[in-house]
Write a protein that holds these residues in place. Structure first.
Motif, PDB file in Angstrom:
ATOM      1  N   TYR A 107     -12.457   1.941  -2.418  1.00  0.00           N
ATOM      2  CA  TYR A 107     -12.681   3.187  -1.661  1.00  0.00           C
ATOM      3  C   TYR A 107     -13.846   3.980  -2.265  1.00  0.00           C
ATOM      4  O   TYR A 107     -14.704   4.477  -1.544  1.00  0.00           O
ATOM      5  CB  TYR A 107     -11.397   4.021  -1.649  1.00  0.00           C
ATOM      6  N   HIS A 108     -13.894   4.070  -3.576  1.00  0.00           N
ATOM      7  CA  HIS A 108     -14.988   4.800  -4.224  1.00  0.00           C
ATOM      8  C   HIS A 108     -16.335   4.108  -3.992  1.00  0.00           C
ATOM      9  O   HIS A 108     -17.353   4.787  -3.815  1.00  0.00           O
ATOM     10  CB  HIS A 108     -14.705   5.008  -5.711  1.00  0.00           C
TER      11      HIS A 108
ATOM     12  N   ALA B   1      -8.174  11.158   0.679  1.00  0.00           N
ATOM     13  CA  ALA B   1      -7.614   9.853   0.324  1.00  0.00           C
ATOM     14  C   ALA B   1      -6.365  10.079  -0.516  1.00  0.00           C
ATOM     15  O   ALA B   1      -6.393  10.855  -1.471  1.00  0.00           O
ATOM     16  CB  ALA B   1      -8.632   9.024  -0.446  1.00  0.00           C
TER      17      ALA B   1
ATOM     18  N   ASP C 139      -2.728  -3.442  -3.692  1.00  0.00           N
ATOM     19  CA  ASP C 139      -2.717  -2.842  -5.023  1.00  0.00           C
ATOM     20  C   ASP C 139      -3.499  -1.527  -4.993  1.00  0.00           C
ATOM     21  O   ASP C 139      -4.704  -1.535  -4.726  1.00  0.00           O
ATOM     22  CB  ASP C 139      -3.350  -3.810  -6.022  1.00  0.00           C
ATOM     23  N   PRO C 140      -2.835  -0.409  -5.268  1.00  0.00           N
ATOM     24  CA  PRO C 140      -3.516   0.887  -5.180  1.00  0.00           C
ATOM     25  C   PRO C 140      -4.745   0.999  -6.068  1.00  0.00           C
ATOM     26  O   PRO C 140      -5.759   1.562  -5.654  1.00  0.00           O
ATOM     27  CB  PRO C 140      -2.439   1.895  -5.593  1.00  0.00           C
ATOM     28  N   SER C 141      -4.696   0.448  -7.274  1.00  0.00           N
ATOM     29  CA  SER C 141      -5.838   0.550  -8.184  1.00  0.00           C
ATOM     30  C   SER C 141      -7.056  -0.180  -7.624  1.00  0.00           C
ATOM     31  O   SER C 141      -8.179   0.329  -7.678  1.00  0.00           O
ATOM     32  CB  SER C 141      -5.487  -0.004  -9.558  1.00  0.00           C
TER      33      SER C 141
ATOM     34  N   ARG D  98      -3.320   8.144  -2.643  1.00  0.00           N
ATOM     35  CA  ARG D  98      -2.769   6.916  -3.250  1.00  0.00           C
ATOM     36  C   ARG D  98      -1.276   6.863  -2.954  1.00  0.00           C
ATOM     37  O   ARG D  98      -0.550   7.844  -3.159  1.00  0.00           O
ATOM     38  CB  ARG D  98      -2.994   6.935  -4.757  1.00  0.00           C
ATOM     39  N   ARG D  99      -0.833   5.693  -2.475  1.00  0.00           N
ATOM     40  CA  ARG D  99       0.591   5.443  -2.244  1.00  0.00           C
ATOM     41  C   ARG D  99       1.065   4.385  -3.236  1.00  0.00           C
ATOM     42  O   ARG D  99       0.251   3.695  -3.837  1.00  0.00           O
ATOM     43  CB  ARG D  99       0.826   4.929  -0.816  1.00  0.00           C
TER      44      ARG D  99
ATOM     45  N   VAL E  31      -8.338   1.844  -4.536  1.00  0.00           N
ATOM     46  CA  VAL E  31      -9.033   3.082  -4.916  1.00  0.00           C
ATOM     47  C   VAL E  31     -10.441   2.760  -5.414  1.00  0.00           C
ATOM     48  O   VAL E  31     -11.405   3.439  -5.056  1.00  0.00           O
ATOM     49  CB  VAL E  31      -8.221   3.874  -5.961  1.00  0.00           C
TER      50      VAL E  31
ATOM     51  N   LEU F  58      -3.211   2.723  -0.087  1.00  0.00           N
ATOM     52  CA  LEU F  58      -4.047   3.913   0.010  1.00  0.00           C
ATOM     53  C   LEU F  58      -4.112   4.329   1.470  1.00  0.00           C
ATOM     54  O   LEU F  58      -4.284   3.486   2.345  1.00  0.00           O
ATOM     55  CB  LEU F  58      -5.461   3.582  -0.495  1.00  0.00           C
ATOM     56  N   THR F  59      -3.958   5.611   1.727  1.00  0.00           N
ATOM     57  CA  THR F  59      -4.136   6.143   3.078  1.00  0.00           C
ATOM     58  C   THR F  59      -5.276   7.139   3.049  1.00  0.00           C
ATOM     59  O   THR F  59      -5.324   8.014   2.189  1.00  0.00           O
ATOM     60  CB  THR F  59      -2.854   6.822   3.599  1.00  0.00           C
TER      61      THR F  59
ATOM     62  N   HIS G 252      -4.609   3.264   6.969  1.00  0.00           N
ATOM     63  CA  HIS G 252      -3.665   2.805   5.945  1.00  0.00           C
ATOM     64  C   HIS G 252      -4.122   1.453   5.407  1.00  0.00           C
ATOM     65  O   HIS G 252      -4.194   0.467   6.158  1.00  0.00           O
ATOM     66  CB  HIS G 252      -2.260   2.678   6.536  1.00  0.00           C
TER      67      HIS G 252
END
Length: 94
Positions: free
Chosen positions: A19-20, A36, A11-13, A38-39, A16, A43-44, A7
């Motif tokens: 993560y990429h 993956a 900020d999700p953006s 998005r929350r 993400v 991000l989980t 977890h």
């Protein structure tokens, strides 16, 4: 196969994008089971290792933390979930 959730809060953006960057360095054949999600507050990532011993070594290892930092991800809250009894995946384009 042992599943865990990682977890990442924030900020999700931004998470993400980081993560990429992280996943760009992982060979596809090294992934057993991975998703993956998005929350609203982060991000989980659900990720499987071959067994619990591999999970423990991977998730606690300094190389894992260094890889996260290099990609711009914060230290996650790691939630060990357990042995995978069954999985089904249909390939879809996302």
């Amino acid at each position: 196969m042992y599943l865990a959730a990682y977890h990442f809060d924030g900020d999700p953006s931004e998470l993400v994008a980081a993560y990429h960057r992280l996943m760009a360095d992982f060979p596809e054949e090294s992934i057993l089971l991975h998703a993956a999600v998005r929350r609203a507050d982060g991000l989980t990532v659900f990720d499987a290792c071959p067994d619990i011993e591999t999970f423990r070594a991977f998730s606690a290892g300094p190389e894992f933390r260094e890889t996260l930092t290099a990609a711009g991800l914060p230290a996650p809250r790691i939630e060990p979930l357990g042995e995978v009894e069954s999985s089904r995946v249909r390939e879809v384009t996302i």
